[in-house]
Scaffold this active site. Structure first.
Site, mmCIF file in Angstrom:
data_model
loop_
_atom_site.group_PDB
_atom_site.id
_atom_site.type_symbol
_atom_site.label_atom_id
_atom_site.label_comp_id
_atom_site.label_asym_id
_atom_site.label_seq_id
_atom_site.Cartn_x
_atom_site.Cartn_y
_atom_site.Cartn_z
ATOM 1 N N HIS A 194 -17.542 -16.436 -9.793
ATOM 2 C CA HIS A 194 -18.678 -15.823 -10.635
ATOM 3 C C HIS A 194 -19.740 -16.675 -10.232
ATOM 4 C CE1 HIS A 194 -15.935 -16.063 -14.208
ATOM 5 N NE2 HIS A 194 -15.222 -14.902 -13.078
ATOM 6 N N ARG A 301 -11.927 -1.023 -8.014
ATOM 7 C CA ARG A 301 -11.023 -2.583 -8.807
ATOM 8 C C ARG A 301 -11.452 -2.770 -10.284
ATOM 9 N NH1 ARG A 301 -11.580 -3.356 -2.635
ATOM 10 N NH2 ARG A 301 -9.660 -3.605 -1.352
ATOM 11 N N ARG A 337 -8.967 3.015 -9.354
ATOM 12 C CA ARG A 337 -7.115 2.243 -9.750
ATOM 13 C C ARG A 337 -7.230 1.536 -10.763
ATOM 14 N NH1 ARG A 337 -6.854 -2.144 -4.159
ATOM 15 N NH2 ARG A 337 -7.106 -3.065 -6.056
ATOM 16 N N GLU A 438 -0.142 2.097 0.879
ATOM 17 C CA GLU A 438 -0.615 0.639 1.304
ATOM 18 C C GLU A 438 1.186 0.103 2.112
ATOM 19 O OE1 GLU A 438 -2.827 -1.060 -0.736
ATOM 20 O OE2 GLU A 438 -1.925 -0.639 -2.955
ATOM 21 N N ASN A 461 -5.733 -2.575 4.083
ATOM 22 C CA ASN A 461 -6.212 -3.947 4.043
ATOM 23 C C ASN A 461 -3.902 -4.156 4.441
ATOM 24 O OD1 ASN A 461 -8.561 -3.844 4.606
ATOM 25 N ND2 ASN A 461 -8.349 -4.306 2.132
ATOM 26 N N ASP A 462 -3.715 -3.562 2.875
ATOM 27 C CA ASP A 462 -1.998 -3.684 2.733
ATOM 28 C C ASP A 462 -1.029 -3.581 4.240
ATOM 29 O OD1 ASP A 462 -2.102 -5.580 0.121
ATOM 30 O OD2 ASP A 462 -3.153 -4.383 -0.763
ATOM 31 N N ARG A 472 -1.705 -11.365 4.519
ATOM 32 C CA ARG A 472 -3.193 -11.088 5.203
ATOM 33 C C ARG A 472 -4.314 -12.359 4.371
ATOM 34 N NH1 ARG A 472 -4.335 -6.584 0.192
ATOM 35 N NH2 ARG A 472 -6.643 -7.473 -0.392
ATOM 36 N N CYS A 509 -9.322 3.563 2.396
ATOM 37 C CA CYS A 509 -10.479 2.503 1.632
ATOM 38 C C CYS A 509 -10.068 1.012 2.017
ATOM 39 C CB CYS A 509 -10.244 3.011 0.063
ATOM 40 S SG CYS A 509 -8.593 2.459 -0.539
HETATM 41 C C1 PEP Z 1 -6.165 -1.966 0.677
HETATM 42 O O1 PEP Z 1 -4.541 -2.714 0.554
HETATM 43 O O2 PEP Z 1 -5.796 -1.807 1.813
HETATM 44 C C2 PEP Z 1 -6.967 -2.006 -0.610
HETATM 45 C C3 PEP Z 1 -7.912 -1.321 -0.181
HETATM 46 O O3 PEP Z 1 -6.568 -2.572 -1.683
HETATM 47 P P1 PEP Z 1 -6.409 -4.190 -1.869
HETATM 48 O O4 PEP Z 1 -7.205 -5.019 -0.743
HETATM 49 O O5 PEP Z 1 -7.459 -4.054 -3.561
HETATM 50 O O6 PEP Z 1 -5.762 -4.365 -1.692
HETATM 51 MG MG MG Z 2 -4.143 -2.835 -1.063
#
Ligand code: PEP
Ligand code: MG
Length: 608
Positions: A194, A301, A337, A438, A461-462, A472, A509
């Protein structure tokens, strides 16, 4: 240049370079009186305590109001969780009971309890629970300060320079005046705490994890803080100051150029439009995103408001968060999302799901929780649909793995739409629905999934994590997390092509969207939107404007034919090196530069 200088290396979380005198804030342990009460004093002590608790709650409410007035609504949410803590049975029941039972003054009781609570939280790994510990500490210290008449954090208002501290607590950051405090260096902190979220919203350079800063830096000495590299340089030599001034000036110039770029459209040299959007987690991020030239939000998010409040939030509360976000973006699209909890985003209120799964990323995460607990999902969908009348909402569904899952989820959304319609509650009937790609299975089924929705958005990312079987969040396997792996590139290509064939948009994204090395590849495979941290938009735009789609497509085909990661990495770098110069003007346009560098039809710069 930096090798001979005693630099403290931390992690920069807010960019920018600042040079000023240090103010080391090291308050040490708060001292409290320990008083044994005679029986007649007990009831007075309880009254004194209750009054202090009410005063603290009132003060937090006032602080919250002032945050809301300065449109920092999500930060105001953090204080909402502090107000909730003042209502916790610990403060309302336990402390008065213990004053009576142990016959000790209130400060003593609170401090003992606080130490016990902090000991428990110290051994917990879950960052959200740890944050809860910080919040309890913050409120407890406020009450103790009130009881002992010690000056609160308002004294921070008087400080001027770069604030150096072990850590900051949210109620202290509230009082920071950014005309006087020009940078922050913290020994502790995490990106998602925070305190860091609040510090980020101040817009001044912030470095966290600066080990030993409080000991190594003296109040009053000169300090350079580089929020990009995370370097903190105490007592710099004259030569060093002049070097850094040059860097600072170059940085300012660079920022200015990028700011100018933010007003130019993101189109390739052969006039292909690439939409550049912002990823944001808190509503106040909107201002920064628009300033950097975001055309909308590619990923909001929604987990953070839940995490901050530490509970499930009602339809009404969610509605007002989404409404306020939409209003800030006016008619621009805002992709929201649905809840993506689980995995690394375990929430403390997730009691109802198996709390400690052996493989949380492969477990009950995200859309799987939405299907398991449809009430939570339905509440969010109703809030989103109702908010859709205030702007242009696009609903994004995370972690989709198959068409069946998508069908079930769309079925629920359709039911909620009919319900609202029956009740006569207005919503945007054309609200767009998209699937996040993802998981490899989703990428390979993208052609079927896109038939069920309006757009796709690749969460790299996923996608990297699930394609390469690399957690990750696990540092031990970080070297295996290689976005340039040919399999990842192929899955991105398959996804973009599937959407392209249907004439529907495909976005990226994940973090890669803001990685300029990848911009030409994305444009080349037909990605139409990139959504990233707002600060990265100008750099990505620069690359978009310096390449042609035709040329990028040729590069993408070359990359997709490569089997070797290093070769892919080098080709991306070589191509980038040639297109990352100054922004090129369009021939015949009123824009002010004059090269036709990399216009369509020029020869390929990349060697494969
Ligand atoms: C991703 O997985 O790329 C993504 C944008 O979602 P998060 O990072 O919130 O899992
Ligand atoms: Mg993700």
């Amino acid at each position: 240049m930096l090798d001979n200088i005693p630099i403290i290396r931390g992690d920069g979380v807010v960019n920018g370079i600042v040079m000023d005198k240090a103010i080391v804030y090291n308050p040490g342990k708060i001292s409290i009186p320990k008083i044994r009460l005679v029986p007649d004093r007990v009831s007075d002590e309880i009254t004194r305590y209750k009054k202090a608790l009410i005063d603290v709650k009132t003060q937090i409410e006032l602080d919250q109001k002032s945050l809301i007035e300065s449109i920092r609504e999500s930060e105001a949410d953090i204080l909402q969780s502090h107000i909730m803590i003042t209502r916790d049975p610990f403060f309302t029941e336990e402390v008065p009971q213990q004053i009576a039972q142990l016959r000790r003054n209130a400060e003593w009781i609170i401090m003992d309890r606080l130490n016990a609570v902090l000991d428990t939280f110290r051994n917990i790994d879950n960052i959200y629970l740890k944050e809860r510990g910080r919040d309890i500490e913050d409120v407890s210290l406020r009450v103790i300060r009130r009881l002992t008449n010690q000056e609160g954090y308002a004294l921070v208002r008087k400080l001027e320079g770069i604030l150096v501290a072990k850590e900051l607590i949210p109620s202290m950051i509230m009082y920071i005046d950014t005309d006087k405090i020009r940078g922050i260096v913290l020994e502790m902190g995490s990106e998602t705490s925070h305190a860091t979220i609040l510090a980020k919203s101040l817009g001044i350079p912030v470095v966290i994890h600066a080990k030993g800063a409080v000991e190594k830096i003296e109040s009053g000495e000169r300090l350079i803080v580089d929020g990009d590299s995370g370097y903190v340089i105490p007592n710099p030599t004259k030569k060093f100051i002049s070097e850094y001034k040059k860097i600072q000036n170059a940085y300012k110039k660079h920022q200015k150029t990028l700011a100018q770029a933010s007003r130019l459209p993101a189109v390739t040299l052969d006039d292909v439009k690439i939409t550049l959007n912002a990823n944001i987690e808190i509503v106040p991020g909107a201002g920064l995103a628009l300033h950097q030239g975001a055309e909308g939000v590619g990923l909001f998010r929604t987990e953070l408001p839940f995490i901050i409040r530490n509970r499930l939030i009602s339809e009404e509360e969610q509605y007002s968060i989404y409404k306020s976000l939409l209003k800030q973006f006016e008619k621009r699209p805002v992709t929201i999302r649905t809840l993506d909890i689980g995995g690394d985003k375990l929430l403390p209120f997730q009691e109802s799901t198996p709390y400690l799964e052996a493989n949380p990323f492969l477990g009950l995460r995200s859309i799987r929780i939405s299907l398991l607990k449809p009430d939570i999902f339905r509440t969010q969908i109703r809030a989103l649909l109702r908010a859709s009348v205030h702007g242009r909402v696009k609903i994004l569904l995370p972690m989709i793995s198959s068409c069946e899952e998508m069908e079930k989820i769309i079925g629920i959304i359709t039911e909620e739409k009919s319900e609202l319609e029956n009740l006569g509650i207005p919503f945007d009937k054309d609200v767009q629905i998209g699937a996040m790609i993802e998981i490899p299975s989703a990428a390979l089924s993208a052609d079927a999934i896109i038939m069920l929705c309006d757009f796709l958005s690749i969460g790299t990312n996923d996608l990297v994590q699930y394609t390469l079987a690399v957690d990750r969040t696990n540092e031990n396997v970080a070297a295996y997390y290689i976005p340039e792996n040919p399999a990842v590139l192929k899955l991105i290509h398959i996804t973009a092509s599937a959407a392209g064939k249907m004439g529907k948009p495909c976005a990226v994204c994940g973090e890669l969207a803001g990685n300029t090395l990848f911009t030409p590849f994305f444009v080349g495979v037909g990605i139409t939107e990139l959504s990233m941290e707002p600060g990265l938009i100008p750099e990505v735009k620069k690359v978009v404007r310096n390449i042609s789609k035709k040329h990028a497509a040729r590069l993408a085909m070359e990359l997709l034919a490569m089997k070797n990661v290093n070769r892919i990495k080098n080709t991306l770098k070589d191509f980038y090196a040639e297109v990352s110069g100054d922004i090129k003007a369009r021939p015949g346009s009123s824009e002010n530069t004059s090269s036709h560098y990399y216009s369509s039809g020029s020869s390929s710069p990349s060697s494969s």
